[in-house]
Design a protein around this motif. Structure first.
Motif, PDB file in Angstrom:
ATOM      1  N   VAL A   1       0.806  -1.159   0.021  1.00 58.32           N
ATOM      2  CA  VAL A   1      -0.062  -0.133  -0.063  1.00 58.32           C
ATOM      3  C   VAL A   1       0.880   1.070   0.049  1.00 58.32           C
ATOM      4  N   GLU A   2       0.947   1.925  -1.159  1.00 58.08           N
ATOM      5  CA  GLU A   2       1.749   3.218  -1.188  1.00 58.08           C
ATOM      6  C   GLU A   2       1.432   4.250  -0.414  1.00 58.08           C
ATOM      7  N   LEU A   3       2.161   4.915   0.049  1.00 59.80           N
ATOM      8  CA  LEU A   3       1.811   6.233   0.913  1.00 59.80           C
ATOM      9  C   LEU A   3       0.948   7.302  -0.086  1.00 59.80           C
ATOM     10  N   GLY A   4      -0.072   7.542   0.497  1.00 66.15           N
ATOM     11  CA  GLY A   4      -1.159   8.292  -0.262  1.00 66.15           C
ATOM     12  C   GLY A   4      -1.960   7.721  -0.776  1.00 66.15           C
ATOM     13  N   ARG A   5      -2.346   6.371  -0.845  1.00 62.64           N
ATOM     14  CA  ARG A   5      -3.311   5.705  -1.568  1.00 62.64           C
ATOM     15  C   ARG A   5      -4.479   5.520  -0.517  1.00 62.64           C
ATOM     16  N   ILE A   6      -4.225   5.399   0.784  1.00 65.95           N
ATOM     17  CA  ILE A   6      -5.202   5.536   1.569  1.00 65.95           C
ATOM     18  C   ILE A   6      -5.309   6.485   2.708  1.00 65.95           C
ATOM     19  N   VAL A   7      -6.325   7.094   3.088  1.00 66.27           N
ATOM     20  CA  VAL A   7      -6.455   8.264   4.163  1.00 66.27           C
ATOM     21  C   VAL A   7      -7.247   7.367   5.232  1.00 66.27           C
ATOM     22  N   PHE A   8      -6.708   7.560   6.595  1.00 67.88           N
ATOM     23  CA  PHE A   8      -7.373   7.099   7.857  1.00 67.88           C
ATOM     24  C   PHE A   8      -7.962   8.275   8.544  1.00 67.88           C
ATOM     25  N   ALA A   9      -9.323   8.072   8.844  1.00 68.87           N
ATOM     26  CA  ALA A   9     -10.153   9.005   9.788  1.00 68.87           C
ATOM     27  C   ALA A   9     -10.846   8.061  10.607  1.00 68.87           C
ATOM     28  N   PRO A  10     -11.042   8.679  11.840  1.00 70.97           N
ATOM     29  CA  PRO A  10     -11.828   7.850  12.805  1.00 70.97           C
ATOM     30  C   PRO A  10     -13.138   7.435  12.686  1.00 70.97           C
ATOM     31  N   ASP A  11     -14.005   7.907  11.478  1.00 71.60           N
ATOM     32  CA  ASP A  11     -15.014   7.290  11.062  1.00 71.60           C
ATOM     33  C   ASP A  11     -15.463   7.816   9.813  1.00 71.60           C
ATOM     34  N   ALA A  12     -16.790   7.727   9.199  1.00 70.50           N
ATOM     35  CA  ALA A  12     -17.157   8.371   7.929  1.00 70.50           C
ATOM     36  C   ALA A  12     -16.957   9.816   7.870  1.00 70.50           C
ATOM     37  N   VAL A  13     -16.825  10.626   6.883  1.00 73.85           N
ATOM     38  CA  VAL A  13     -16.680  12.046   6.781  1.00 73.85           C
ATOM     39  C   VAL A  13     -17.625  12.666   5.704  1.00 73.85           C
ATOM     40  N   ARG A  14     -17.764  13.659   5.959  1.00 69.77           N
ATOM     41  CA  ARG A  14     -18.789  14.563   5.233  1.00 69.77           C
ATOM     42  C   ARG A  14     -17.691  15.503   4.434  1.00 69.77           C
ATOM     43  N   VAL A  15     -18.073  15.884   3.057  1.00 72.74           N
ATOM     44  CA  VAL A  15     -17.083  16.635   2.487  1.00 72.74           C
ATOM     45  C   VAL A  15     -17.641  18.184   2.732  1.00 72.74           C
ATOM     46  N   ALA A  16     -16.742  19.161   3.460  1.00 66.26           N
ATOM     47  CA  ALA A  16     -17.160  20.511   3.688  1.00 66.26           C
ATOM     48  C   ALA A  16     -16.979  21.404   2.540  1.00 66.26           C
ATOM     49  N   GLY A  17     -16.099  21.161   1.842  1.00 62.54           N
ATOM     50  CA  GLY A  17     -15.638  21.964   0.795  1.00 62.54           C
ATOM     51  C   GLY A  17     -14.593  21.352  -0.254  1.00 62.54           C
ATOM     52  N   LEU A  18     -14.363  21.862  -1.381  1.00 66.11           N
ATOM     53  CA  LEU A  18     -13.283  21.596  -2.351  1.00 66.11           C
ATOM     54  C   LEU A  18     -12.088  22.533  -2.207  1.00 66.11           C
ATOM     55  N   GLU A  19     -11.039  22.288  -2.391  1.00 66.81           N
ATOM     56  CA  GLU A  19      -9.863  23.147  -2.348  1.00 66.81           C
ATOM     57  C   GLU A  19      -9.155  22.831  -3.582  1.00 66.81           C
ATOM     58  N   ALA A  20      -9.831  22.179  -4.573  1.00 62.80           N
ATOM     59  CA  ALA A  20      -8.950  21.974  -5.798  1.00 62.80           C
ATOM     60  C   ALA A  20     -10.075  21.701  -6.917  1.00 62.80           C
ATOM     61  N   GLU A  21      -9.800  21.562  -8.119  1.00 58.18           N
ATOM     62  CA  GLU A  21     -10.829  21.506  -9.256  1.00 58.18           C
ATOM     63  C   GLU A  21      -9.965  20.397 -10.139  1.00 58.18           C
ATOM     64  N   PRO A  22     -11.248  19.611 -10.583  1.00 60.29           N
ATOM     65  CA  PRO A  22     -11.065  18.625 -11.737  1.00 60.29           C
ATOM     66  C   PRO A  22     -10.142  19.017 -12.655  1.00 60.29           C
ATOM     67  N   GLY A  23      -9.236  18.249 -13.082  1.00 58.16           N
ATOM     68  CA  GLY A  23      -8.152  18.313 -14.080  1.00 58.16           C
ATOM     69  C   GLY A  23      -7.119  19.166 -13.547  1.00 58.16           C
ATOM     70  N   GLN A  24      -6.827  19.511 -12.309  1.00 62.13           N
ATOM     71  CA  GLN A  24      -5.841  20.461 -11.653  1.00 62.13           C
ATOM     72  C   GLN A  24      -4.913  19.303 -11.262  1.00 62.13           C
ATOM     73  N   GLN A  25      -3.314  19.767 -11.672  1.00 60.27           N
ATOM     74  CA  GLN A  25      -2.216  19.027 -11.139  1.00 60.27           C
ATOM     75  C   GLN A  25      -2.031  19.298  -9.704  1.00 60.27           C
ATOM     76  N   THR A  26      -1.689  18.100  -8.753  1.00 59.51           N
ATOM     77  CA  THR A  26      -1.366  18.249  -7.527  1.00 59.51           C
ATOM     78  C   THR A  26      -0.375  17.250  -7.087  1.00 59.51           C
ATOM     79  N   GLY A  27       0.182  17.479  -6.055  1.00 55.62           N
ATOM     80  CA  GLY A  27       1.196  16.886  -5.335  1.00 55.62           C
ATOM     81  C   GLY A  27       1.175  16.791  -3.930  1.00 55.62           C
ATOM     82  N   PRO A  28       2.396  16.067  -3.568  1.00 54.25           N
ATOM     83  CA  PRO A  28       2.340  16.134  -2.018  1.00 54.25           C
ATOM     84  C   PRO A  28       2.156  17.467  -1.126  1.00 54.25           C
ATOM     85  N   GLY A  29       1.446  17.545  -0.040  1.00 55.04           N
ATOM     86  CA  GLY A  29       1.291  18.435   0.744  1.00 55.04           C
ATOM     87  C   GLY A  29       0.262  19.594  -0.063  1.00 55.04           C
TER      88      GLY A  29
END
Length: 381
Positions: free
Chosen positions: A195-223
């Protein structure tokens, strides 16, 4: 609040042997009322002030002086140090989710979407970044030979998703790797068993998306931030001044008043300090942020109709049951030291030493041998 006052300044019976100058300067404690009230108000903001006068502090009845301009009754009651604060009903404090893998964002969830175990939070290069449950954040790649709590979290999630053939523990074995390969295949990922670093995200329980801070098609990277999220349970967030920090203690029950007037109970689940930078004419300030969980079924049902709403929270820092109280303005600083009140009995009055307790609601808890329920105490100008 002890006054360094000479004996001739004390109120009480006049010594007939004292020089006339001493009798002419007799002053009762009434002249110190303003200072006492100021002290009492300050004490009320930080909790309890306990002061004990030496001796019995009872100066006896005196009929040769003017009575106070007003009186108040000594009450026996429950005294609460409370504050009503405007708050916001929502889903608690939002956190930012940052990526750990480079790529192009090909899928993002909608704001308000709820994501559960095993589902994609977003996709990079058309491959999912998956939510799993656990208290320890993902911080490394997981492969055969790894040991630790994050390994156990991964194995527990795999078992919950229906993958077997291993024992959930803190050791990443060949059996764990085979289960990971099957899981990777179901997601359309390359079957590596790691399991590579970044493929999974651990959270205590289910999550609700509060807002988006990026857009589809955008290049992203670590951090880089991708989205913000909260828990899925309704919660109330309130801000308090630093001076009211005593009110916000984790685990303390509070009352929440909803827009329709219904009052439900909650519990402070999170307390944090939040700094607001200076903006325009507003100075920088620091606030206490308290998150209130609505844990019981009645509260959850009452807030079901609301998504976001303004509410009121009543915080209670301290409670005293069945105690004697007087108005704060009735307290007098006695020259002998400590506090007292002037007990009015018909056309006479006497000063009685008291021990103070909780200051709240404009009143103060008092006790002492010379004070009783129903008695009248003087209120100085």
């Amino acid at each position: 609040m002890t006054q360094a006052t000479s004996e001739q300044d004390l109120d009480g019976p006049v010594d007939p042997t004292a020089p006339p100058r001493t009798r002419g300067r007799r002053r009762g404690p009434r002249g110190t009322a303003i200072a006492v009230a100021a002290f009492a108000l300050a004490a009320a903001s930080v909790g309890t002030a306990a002061v004990l006068l030496p001796g019995d502090g009872d100066s006896g009845a005196e009929s040769g002086r003017a009575l106070p301009p007003a009186t108040a009754e000594v009450l026996r009651q429950t005294l609460k140090d409370t504050k009503n604060v405007d708050a916001q009903l929502g889903y608690g404090t939002a956190q930012s989710m940052t990526g750990r893998l480079p790529g192009t964002l090909t899928l993002l969830p909608k704001s308000g979407a709820e994501i559960t175990r095993g589902k994609a939070l977003y996709a990079l290069d058309n491959q999912p970044v998956v939510l799993l449950y656990g208290s320890l954040p993902a911080y490394r790649a997981l492969a055969k030979g790894a040991e630790g709590l994050d390994v156990k979290q991964l194995e527990e999630n795999l078992r919950a998703l229906g993958y077997t053939g291993f024992t959930p523990d803190e050791e990443y074995t060949d059996a764990t790797a085979k289960a990971v390969e099957r899981w990777q295949g179901s997601l359309g990922l390359r079957k590596t068993g790691t399991v590579e670093l970044g493929r999974i995200v651990f959270a205590p329980d289910a999550v609700r998306v509060a807002g988006l801070e990026a857009e589809p098609g955008q290049q992203t990277g670590p951090g880089q931030k991708v989205l913000s999220y909260t828990g899925t349970a309704k919660a109330v967030t309130a801000e308090l001044d630093i001076a009211d920090q005593r009110l916000a203690k984790q685990g303390t029950p509070v009352d929440v008043s909803l827009p329709d007037g219904v009052v439900v109970q909650g519990t402070i689940s999170e307390v944090a300090t939040a700094s607001k930078p200076a903006e325009g004419q507003k100075k920088a300030e620091t606030k206490i942020k308290a998150v209130v969980a609505l844990a019981d079924a009645k509260a959850r049902e009452a807030v079901r109709a609301y998504d976001q709403a303004g509410v009121h929270v009543v915080f209670t820092a301290d409670t005293r049951n069945d105690v004697l109280t007087v108005p704060v303005s009735a307290l007098l600083a006695l020259a002998e030291g400590g506090f007292g009140v002037e007990v009015v009995e018909g056309s006479t009055s006497r000063y009685v030493a008291v021990t103070t307790g909780l200051f709240a609601e404009g009143r103060v808890e008092v006790s002492g041998s010379g004070i009783a329920q129903g008695a009248k105490v003087g209120i100085p100008k």
